[in-house]
Design a protein around this motif. Structure first.
Motif, PDB file in Angstrom:
ATOM      1  N   ARG A  49      80.779  17.995 104.594  1.00 25.03           N
ATOM      2  CA  ARG A  49      80.587  17.378 105.759  1.00 25.03           C
ATOM      3  C   ARG A  49      78.847  18.268 106.015  1.00 25.03           C
ATOM      4  O   ARG A  49      78.211  17.893 106.155  1.00 25.03           O
ATOM      5  N   TYR A  53      83.154  10.208 106.057  1.00 27.80           N
ATOM      6  CA  TYR A  53      84.223  11.634 104.966  1.00 27.80           C
ATOM      7  C   TYR A  53      85.602  10.858 105.576  1.00 27.80           C
ATOM      8  O   TYR A  53      86.301  10.743 106.342  1.00 27.80           O
ATOM      9  N   ASP A  98      88.011  16.685 103.538  1.00 33.23           N
ATOM     10  CA  ASP A  98      87.141  15.935 103.433  1.00 33.23           C
ATOM     11  C   ASP A  98      86.858  15.174 101.988  1.00 33.23           C
ATOM     12  O   ASP A  98      85.928  16.083 101.376  1.00 33.23           O
TER      13      ASP A  98
END
Length: 221
Positions: free
Chosen positions: A75, A117, A126
């Motif tokens: 992320r 994700y 993720d």
């Protein structure tokens, strides 16, 4: 005398029950049970294949180099950065989108769509799923994971995509078929042995629409 009458009455009741006298709720025969038929092997003398005739592209993985993943968290990385690195490493594989991807993210027509994700591999972290628009209303669908200090592409599929769904850890892709009124539906799942997303279920389904795609869908091989 009374005991004889009771005995006769009991016998009559028993016979009536067996014959179904006035019983609307009794069991009835459903007819003969069909004989179970097992799978029958055809052409038993046909030699078994030792290798596939076509390469589906499933199971192919690639380590993405030159991209930092802060804290090992995907992320924290712009999906465009990852796609650009992958395209730069294999420009021949993405020659129809390479120039457009190179202009990202500055270009408003950047073909790299937003990333999603999800934990696709089942390791509790993720992973990244991203789509890249391609000519003829097609798209590249790519999945990336970060494990063991390596950023790895675990899925790279190109198709005439209608839409994509996530079902648990499965990626379900609906794609246009070159048969009028039909579509392809493929479910991709992570395989721990191959360490890649594999098409675990591939179907062609009737949709009822008479629309024929403007361009044939890519080869399924």
């Amino acid at each position: 005398m009374t005991s004889k009458l009771l005995g006769v009455s009991a016998l009559a009741v028993l016979l009536c029950a067996c014959a179904g006298c006035g019983d609307q709720g009794g069991l009835e025969s459903a007819g003969p049970t069909p004989t179970a038929v097992g799978p029958e092997r055809l052409w038993p003398t046909l030699p078994s294949a030792t290798r596939a005739t076509d390469d589906y592209g499933a199971g192919d993985t690639a380590v993405v180099k030159g991209v930092e993943v802060p804290g090992g968290k995907l992320r924290a990385v712009d999906p465009v950065t990852i796609v650009r690195a992958r395209v730069a490493a294999a420009p021949d594989d993405y020659k129809d989108v390479a120039a457009d991807v190179a202009d990202c993210p500055a270009s408003k027509d950047c073909p790299v769509l937003r990333g999603y994700y999800r934990d696709l591999t089942g390791d509790g972290q993720d992973d990244l799923l991203v789509a890249v628009r391609a000519p003829h209303r097609e798209a590249y669908l790519q999945a990336y994971t970060y494990s063991g200090g390596k950023l790895t592409q675990i899925m790279d599929d190109r198709d005439a995509v209608i839409n994509v769904h996530l079902a648990g850890r499965n990626i379900v892709v609906r794609a246009a078929a070159d048969l009028s009124g039909y579509e392809y539906r493929t479910s991709w799942s992570y395989d721990g042995h191959q360490k890649a997303m594999l098409p675990t279920r591939d179907e062609i389904l009737r949709t009822g629409s008479s629309h024929t795609p403007d361009t044939p869908s890519p080869s399924r091989s």
